[in-house]
Write a protein that holds these residues in place. Structure first.
Motif, PDB file in Angstrom:
ATOM      1  N   PRO A  74       0.844  -1.200   0.000  1.00  0.00           N
ATOM      2  CA  PRO A  74       0.000   0.000   0.000  1.00  0.00           C
ATOM      3  C   PRO A  74       0.878   1.249   0.000  1.00  0.00           C
ATOM      4  CG  PRO A  74      -0.772  -1.571   1.631  1.00  0.00           C
ATOM      5  CD  PRO A  74       0.519  -2.114   1.107  1.00  0.00           C
ATOM      6  N   ARG A  77       1.257   4.172   1.451  1.00  0.00           N
ATOM      7  CA  ARG A  77       1.928   4.791   2.591  1.00  0.00           C
ATOM      8  C   ARG A  77       2.998   3.884   3.182  1.00  0.00           C
ATOM      9  NH1 ARG A  77      -3.173   7.833   5.414  1.00  0.00           N
ATOM     10  NH2 ARG A  77      -3.510   9.280   3.699  1.00  0.00           N
ATOM     11  N   GLN A  78       2.735   2.594   3.156  1.00  0.00           N
ATOM     12  CA  GLN A  78       3.740   1.665   3.654  1.00  0.00           C
ATOM     13  C   GLN A  78       4.955   1.682   2.727  1.00  0.00           C
ATOM     14  OE1 GLN A  78       2.193  -2.268   4.376  1.00  0.00           O
ATOM     15  NE2 GLN A  78       0.437  -1.492   5.518  1.00  0.00           N
ATOM     16  N   LYS A 100       4.616   8.112  15.254  1.00  0.00           N
ATOM     17  CA  LYS A 100       3.978   6.841  15.628  1.00  0.00           C
ATOM     18  C   LYS A 100       3.362   6.170  14.399  1.00  0.00           C
ATOM     19  CE  LYS A 100       1.204   5.130  19.449  1.00  0.00           C
ATOM     20  NZ  LYS A 100       0.355   5.457  20.587  1.00  0.00           N
ATOM     21  N   ARG A 101       2.765   6.984  13.552  1.00  0.00           N
ATOM     22  CA  ARG A 101       2.137   6.426  12.357  1.00  0.00           C
ATOM     23  C   ARG A 101       3.215   5.912  11.400  1.00  0.00           C
ATOM     24  NH1 ARG A 101      -2.686   4.505  11.332  1.00  0.00           N
ATOM     25  NH2 ARG A 101      -3.543   6.111  12.649  1.00  0.00           N
ATOM     26  N   LYS A 123       6.138   4.729  12.189  1.00  0.00           N
ATOM     27  CA  LYS A 123       6.617   3.437  12.725  1.00  0.00           C
ATOM     28  C   LYS A 123       5.643   2.322  12.365  1.00  0.00           C
ATOM     29  CE  LYS A 123       9.207   4.665  16.897  1.00  0.00           C
ATOM     30  NZ  LYS A 123       9.200   4.568  18.375  1.00  0.00           N
ATOM     31  N   SER A 124       4.368   2.620  12.465  1.00  0.00           N
ATOM     32  CA  SER A 124       3.343   1.622  12.159  1.00  0.00           C
ATOM     33  C   SER A 124       3.406   1.205  10.699  1.00  0.00           C
ATOM     34  CB  SER A 124       1.971   2.198  12.490  1.00  0.00           C
ATOM     35  OG  SER A 124       0.951   1.401  11.915  1.00  0.00           O
ATOM     36  N   TYR A 125       3.541   2.180   9.814  1.00  0.00           N
ATOM     37  CA  TYR A 125       3.611   1.864   8.391  1.00  0.00           C
ATOM     38  C   TYR A 125       4.824   0.990   8.100  1.00  0.00           C
ATOM     39  CZ  TYR A 125       0.065   5.431   7.404  1.00  0.00           C
ATOM     40  OH  TYR A 125      -1.085   6.167   7.368  1.00  0.00           O
ATOM     41  N   ILE A 126       5.945   1.320   8.723  1.00  0.00           N
ATOM     42  CA  ILE A 126       7.163   0.539   8.478  1.00  0.00           C
ATOM     43  C   ILE A 126       7.006  -0.870   9.044  1.00  0.00           C
ATOM     44  CG2 ILE A 126       9.609   0.330   9.107  1.00  0.00           C
ATOM     45  CD1 ILE A 126       9.752   3.411   8.915  1.00  0.00           C
ATOM     46  N   ASN A 136       4.198  -2.584   9.631  1.00  0.00           N
ATOM     47  CA  ASN A 136       3.250  -3.342   8.820  1.00  0.00           C
ATOM     48  C   ASN A 136       3.827  -3.641   7.445  1.00  0.00           C
ATOM     49  OD1 ASN A 136       1.448  -3.178  10.924  1.00  0.00           O
ATOM     50  ND2 ASN A 136       0.344  -1.419  10.089  1.00  0.00           N
ATOM     51  N   LYS A 154       6.958  -4.118   6.696  1.00  0.00           N
ATOM     52  CA  LYS A 154       7.903  -5.237   6.819  1.00  0.00           C
ATOM     53  C   LYS A 154       7.172  -6.558   6.921  1.00  0.00           C
ATOM     54  CE  LYS A 154      10.718  -4.591  10.108  1.00  0.00           C
ATOM     55  NZ  LYS A 154      11.105  -3.979  11.395  1.00  0.00           N
TER      56      LYS A 154
END
Lengths: 258, 196
Positions: free
Chosen positions: B143, B145-146, B172-173, B175-178, B180, B182
């Protein structure tokens, strides 16, 4: 970049990136960064604490253990003494009043395993202290799995509240997951209980990580922490002889209190 | 304590002389050696305790308690990687403390401990041609953003804060994208027959 610079707020540039990259393989560093982020503290608060700790450790290591006992240890001892006196007073009052009552504090007598205080007198009860939820991700509308539909709701954020009570965990999972995973948790707990009855009286917490193969069998089992090698071997046998596991997440980390 | 101390050399998580100190302590029982070893990692242990316990005073107490328990624990266990072992011990100590105090603290049990080092290495350093080709395809399928976050972090070597600035998002977001991203990359690579 030194972690203290990062912790103090220098988060930009290649050096910050390199530290962040390093933390991906270093759970201690990663958790520490999270901690300093979550609790910034008053100016100088953490630095002062670290200084006190360094002095305390040095004193303790040089033999001054009594002087270096933590404040919590001393508070805990006072608390224990206070409760002992209070408990004795309550018991006396109860007996004098002609009634005795038992206070049950999370202990159940059926086979479902709660996190109870270990019974006295050498009896023991096996407990699963924590099981990692199958999926723990921050809600991300773009995190669409490309695999076949998983039995677990992969988009749901599942945060574990601590202390984790096995039944509460099962209930939480049941709300958001098919019954299969709840059943598996129960099955494993019962398996542990059944084996534990014939195991022995050594107690302790064993943390183990393992992968789950396509056949649901644990493999690449690694004992992360165990009080004795024997308990670690026992946990290995529990996994070898125990029930199948759901395939996701592919690697699990659990702690078992024996 | 925190400045100029090479313990934070993230390229060598457990330093060779950590092993030497540990072995010497086990052999001699000299607590000063254990003290030196623990002090090296103590700021990170303190930070970990901050994360789980949420309060500086509690973190300080827990960090000290841990050291007092370390003598017995080290004697009873076979330790292959001191730093990883210390992380596990410290984390368990905090969780048990929370349990005793019946405090309910929300903790994200992410899979960071199970980071796929090979994937991270492949993303940041490169590697086998076939694996790289598969990785490229998988990154394209992420996706938006990821993909953006993964490319900025691993290929452009930007920090979380830099990426947040560039994308007008929050750290924080990012980090979440990275994280997810991975995870999805790992799944994609496995489906393509590349085992990491």
């Amino acid at each position: 970049m030194k972690p203290d610079d990062y912790i103090r707020g220098e988060r930009r540039g290649r050096e910050a990136h390199d530290l962040e990259l390093g933390s991906m393989g270093d759970p201690l560093l990663a958790d520490a960064i999270d901690g300093y982020d979550a609790v910034p503290g008053a100016p100088g608060e953490h630095a002062d604490a670290l200084e006190r700790l360094a002095e305390g450790i040095a004193r303790s290591a040089s033999g001054g253990r009594a002087a270096a006992r933590s404040r919590a240890s001393r508070l805990r001892e006072r608390r224990i003494r206070g409760w002992s006196v209070a408990s004795a007073a309550v018991l006396l009052a109860a007996v004098a009043g002609g009634g005795v009552w038992m206070v049950r504090n999370g202990v159940r007598t059926d086979d479902s395993h709660t996190l109870a205080d270990r019974p006295a007198g050498g009896a023991y009860r096996s407990e699963v202290v924590e099981i990692l939820p199958p999926v723990t991700v921050i809600p991300d509308e773009e995190n669409v799995p490309e695999t076949a539909p998983s039995p677990m709701p992969a988009q749901t954020r599942m945060q574990s509240e601590l202390p984790v009570v096995a039944e509460a965990m099962a209930e939480m999972m049941a709300d958001e997951a098919p019954a299969r995973d709840t059943t598996q948790t129960e099955v494993f707990r019962r398996h542990v209980a059944g084996r534990n009855r014939v195991r022995g009286t050594v107690t302790g917490a064993v943390t183990v990580s393992f992968e789950v193969g396509a056949d649901g069998r644990p493999r690449d089992v690694r004992i992360v922490e165990s009080p004795t090698p024997e308990l670690g071997d026992f946990v290995r046998s529990l996994l070898d002889e125990g029930p199948d596991w759901p395939a996701e997440p592919p690697r699990k980390l659990i702690t078992i209190n024996l | 304590m925190l400045t100029g101390d090479p313990i934070f050399d993230t390229e060598t998580q457990t330093r060779p002389d950590d092993d030497r100190l540990l072995a010497e302590f086990i052999e001699t029982g000299d607590a000063a050696l254990l003290g030196e070893l623990y002090t090296r990692h103590m700021p990170l242990v303190y930070g970990l305790c901050l994360k789980y316990l949420g309060r500086a005073a509690d973190a300080e107490d827990a960090t000290m308690e841990l050291f007092e328990e370390l003598v017995d624990k080290v004697a009873r266990q076979r330790i292959r990687n001191f730093r990883t072992w210390l992380w596990s011990v410290a984390r368990n100590h905090c969780l048990q403390r929370l349990r005793r105090e019946k405090r309910r603290v929300r903790v994200d049990f992410d899979d960071r401990f199970m980071e796929s080092a090979p994937l991270v290495h492949l993303l940041s350093e490169g590697g086998d041609e076939a694996a790289l080709a598969a990785l490229e395809k998988c990154v394209e399928k992420l996706p938006e953003r990821q993909r953006e976050a993964v490319e900025m972090f691993f290929m452009e070597r930007r920090s979380y804060a830099d990426i947040a600035d560039a994308t007008l998002g929050e750290v924080k977001r990012v980090k979440s994208y990275i994280q997810n991203g991975k995870r999805n990359l790992r799944l994609c690579m496995e489906r393509r027959g590349v085992r990491l």
